[in-house]
Design a protein around this motif. Structure first.
Motif, PDB file in Angstrom:
ATOM      1  N   LEU A  37       9.596   6.585   2.777  1.00  0.00           N
ATOM      2  CA  LEU A  37       9.674   5.393   1.927  1.00  0.00           C
ATOM      3  C   LEU A  37       8.744   4.290   2.420  1.00  0.00           C
ATOM      4  O   LEU A  37       8.542   4.101   3.625  1.00  0.00           O
ATOM      5  CB  LEU A  37      11.105   4.896   1.850  1.00  0.00           C
ATOM      6  CG  LEU A  37      11.987   5.715   0.900  1.00  0.00           C
ATOM      7  CD1 LEU A  37      13.454   5.489   1.168  1.00  0.00           C
ATOM      8  CD2 LEU A  37      11.658   5.382  -0.554  1.00  0.00           C
ATOM      9  N   ARG A  94       6.437  12.932  -1.683  1.00  0.00           N
ATOM     10  CA  ARG A  94       7.454  12.149  -0.962  1.00  0.00           C
ATOM     11  C   ARG A  94       8.828  12.226  -1.624  1.00  0.00           C
ATOM     12  O   ARG A  94       9.847  12.244  -0.928  1.00  0.00           O
ATOM     13  CB  ARG A  94       7.033  10.675  -0.871  1.00  0.00           C
ATOM     14  CG  ARG A  94       5.711  10.447  -0.159  1.00  0.00           C
ATOM     15  CD  ARG A  94       5.475   8.959   0.075  1.00  0.00           C
ATOM     16  NE  ARG A  94       5.376   8.195  -1.167  1.00  0.00           N
ATOM     17  CZ  ARG A  94       6.145   7.149  -1.472  1.00  0.00           C
ATOM     18  NH1 ARG A  94       7.088   6.751  -0.638  1.00  0.00           N
ATOM     19  NH2 ARG A  94       5.970   6.503  -2.621  1.00  0.00           N
ATOM     20  N   PHE A  95       8.869  12.242  -2.944  1.00  0.00           N
ATOM     21  CA  PHE A  95      10.137  12.271  -3.691  1.00  0.00           C
ATOM     22  C   PHE A  95      10.356  13.671  -4.269  1.00  0.00           C
ATOM     23  O   PHE A  95       9.399  14.332  -4.697  1.00  0.00           O
ATOM     24  CB  PHE A  95      10.112  11.276  -4.837  1.00  0.00           C
ATOM     25  CG  PHE A  95      10.142   9.822  -4.427  1.00  0.00           C
ATOM     26  CD1 PHE A  95       9.977   9.425  -3.114  1.00  0.00           C
ATOM     27  CD2 PHE A  95      10.352   8.836  -5.390  1.00  0.00           C
ATOM     28  CE1 PHE A  95       9.994   8.088  -2.744  1.00  0.00           C
ATOM     29  CE2 PHE A  95      10.379   7.493  -5.050  1.00  0.00           C
ATOM     30  CZ  PHE A  95      10.199   7.122  -3.721  1.00  0.00           C
ATOM     31  N   SER A 112       2.152   8.225  -7.418  1.00  0.00           N
ATOM     32  CA  SER A 112       2.464   7.432  -6.221  1.00  0.00           C
ATOM     33  C   SER A 112       3.619   7.992  -5.397  1.00  0.00           C
ATOM     34  O   SER A 112       3.794   7.602  -4.237  1.00  0.00           O
ATOM     35  CB  SER A 112       2.765   5.983  -6.612  1.00  0.00           C
ATOM     36  OG  SER A 112       3.889   5.923  -7.481  1.00  0.00           O
ATOM     37  N   VAL A 113       4.411   8.912  -5.964  1.00  0.00           N
ATOM     38  CA  VAL A 113       5.551   9.459  -5.217  1.00  0.00           C
ATOM     39  C   VAL A 113       5.418  10.956  -4.961  1.00  0.00           C
ATOM     40  O   VAL A 113       6.282  11.539  -4.281  1.00  0.00           O
ATOM     41  CB  VAL A 113       6.891   9.175  -5.918  1.00  0.00           C
ATOM     42  CG1 VAL A 113       7.030   7.685  -6.226  1.00  0.00           C
ATOM     43  CG2 VAL A 113       7.074   9.999  -7.181  1.00  0.00           C
ATOM     44  N   TYR A 166       6.396  14.058 -11.741  1.00  0.00           N
ATOM     45  CA  TYR A 166       6.345  12.921 -10.825  1.00  0.00           C
ATOM     46  C   TYR A 166       5.147  12.038 -11.142  1.00  0.00           C
ATOM     47  O   TYR A 166       4.076  12.537 -11.512  1.00  0.00           O
ATOM     48  CB  TYR A 166       6.213  13.406  -9.375  1.00  0.00           C
ATOM     49  CG  TYR A 166       7.345  14.279  -8.908  1.00  0.00           C
ATOM     50  CD1 TYR A 166       7.278  15.662  -9.032  1.00  0.00           C
ATOM     51  CD2 TYR A 166       8.488  13.716  -8.360  1.00  0.00           C
ATOM     52  CE1 TYR A 166       8.327  16.470  -8.612  1.00  0.00           C
ATOM     53  CE2 TYR A 166       9.529  14.513  -7.928  1.00  0.00           C
ATOM     54  CZ  TYR A 166       9.445  15.880  -8.060  1.00  0.00           C
ATOM     55  OH  TYR A 166      10.480  16.673  -7.644  1.00  0.00           O
ATOM     56  N   VAL A 168       9.376   7.248 -12.340  1.00  0.00           N
ATOM     57  CA  VAL A 168       8.818   7.876 -11.146  1.00  0.00           C
ATOM     58  C   VAL A 168       9.028   9.385 -11.136  1.00  0.00           C
ATOM     59  O   VAL A 168       8.235  10.107 -10.520  1.00  0.00           O
ATOM     60  CB  VAL A 168       9.374   7.267  -9.849  1.00  0.00           C
ATOM     61  CG1 VAL A 168       9.020   5.807  -9.752  1.00  0.00           C
ATOM     62  CG2 VAL A 168      10.886   7.447  -9.752  1.00  0.00           C
ATOM     63  N   SER A 169      10.067   9.883 -11.786  1.00  0.00           N
ATOM     64  CA  SER A 169      10.313  11.311 -11.771  1.00  0.00           C
ATOM     65  C   SER A 169      11.217  11.679 -12.931  1.00  0.00           C
ATOM     66  O   SER A 169      11.984  10.846 -13.426  1.00  0.00           O
ATOM     67  CB  SER A 169      10.962  11.738 -10.451  1.00  0.00           C
ATOM     68  OG  SER A 169      11.078  13.143 -10.376  1.00  0.00           O
ATOM     69  N   ASP A 174       8.055   0.841  -2.552  1.00  0.00           N
ATOM     70  CA  ASP A 174       9.090   1.566  -3.279  1.00  0.00           C
ATOM     71  C   ASP A 174      10.308   0.689  -3.560  1.00  0.00           C
ATOM     72  O   ASP A 174      11.228   1.106  -4.271  1.00  0.00           O
ATOM     73  CB  ASP A 174       9.547   2.802  -2.494  1.00  0.00           C
ATOM     74  CG  ASP A 174       8.452   3.840  -2.349  1.00  0.00           C
ATOM     75  OD1 ASP A 174       8.308   4.400  -1.236  1.00  0.00           O
ATOM     76  OD2 ASP A 174       7.746   4.108  -3.346  1.00  0.00           O
ATOM     77  N   MET A 183      14.288  10.821  -1.543  1.00  0.00           N
ATOM     78  CA  MET A 183      13.131   9.973  -1.300  1.00  0.00           C
ATOM     79  C   MET A 183      12.848   9.957   0.200  1.00  0.00           C
ATOM     80  O   MET A 183      13.671   9.456   0.985  1.00  0.00           O
ATOM     81  CB  MET A 183      13.383   8.551  -1.808  1.00  0.00           C
ATOM     82  CG  MET A 183      13.783   8.493  -3.278  1.00  0.00           C
ATOM     83  SD  MET A 183      13.840   6.814  -3.932  1.00  0.00           S
ATOM     84  CE  MET A 183      15.172   6.124  -2.969  1.00  0.00           C
TER      85      MET A 183
END
Length: 126
Positions: free
Chosen positions: A86, A67-68, A63-64, A60, A48-49, A90, A83
């Motif tokens: 959420l 947000r992240f 999808s995140v 990233y 995810v990152s 997730d 995060m």
């Protein structure tokens, strides 16, 4: 013993926030790329990152994004994943991994990385 240790997981309501930590002991993270990789039941492993500990470049999965936020503290030999916003999707076991490459999206299994943390559960549910 060289290892990565994650902390900060748990249960949170949709829309809530968590901050995950990945602390290294026995070696320095300075020359590695550190990825956060998650796996939900029945789903493929997903990076995810990722952050380059040398220059701070971050990456990233779509999808995140927004947000992240991944960050580093070289002095503490630690990487964080903030995060926010959420969602139930997730929910997964989150691992951190140290490697010479940055892993985003579809990623290989644990034995492909130089170091792999034991993982912790993040559950997003009302």
């Amino acid at each position: 013993q060289a290892q990565l240790v994650e902390s900060g997981g748990g249960l949170v309501q949709p829309g809530g926030s968590l901050r995950l930590s990945c602390a290294a002991s026995g070696f320095t993270l300075n020359y590695y790329k550190i990825a956060w990789i998650r796996q939900a039941p029945g789903k493929e492993r997903e990076g995810v990152s990722c952050i380059n500990m040398n220059d701070g470049d971050t990456y990233y999965v779509d999808s995140v994004k927004g947000r992240f936020t991944i960050s580093r503290d070289n002095a503490k030999n630690t990487v964080y994943l903030q995060m926010n916003g959420l969602k139930p999707e997730d929910t997964a076991v989150y691992h951190c991994a140290a490697d010479s490459a940055c892993w985003i999206g579809t990623v290989p299994g644990p034995y492909e990385y130089d170091y792999w943390g034991q993982g912790m559960q993040v559950t997003v549910s009302s």
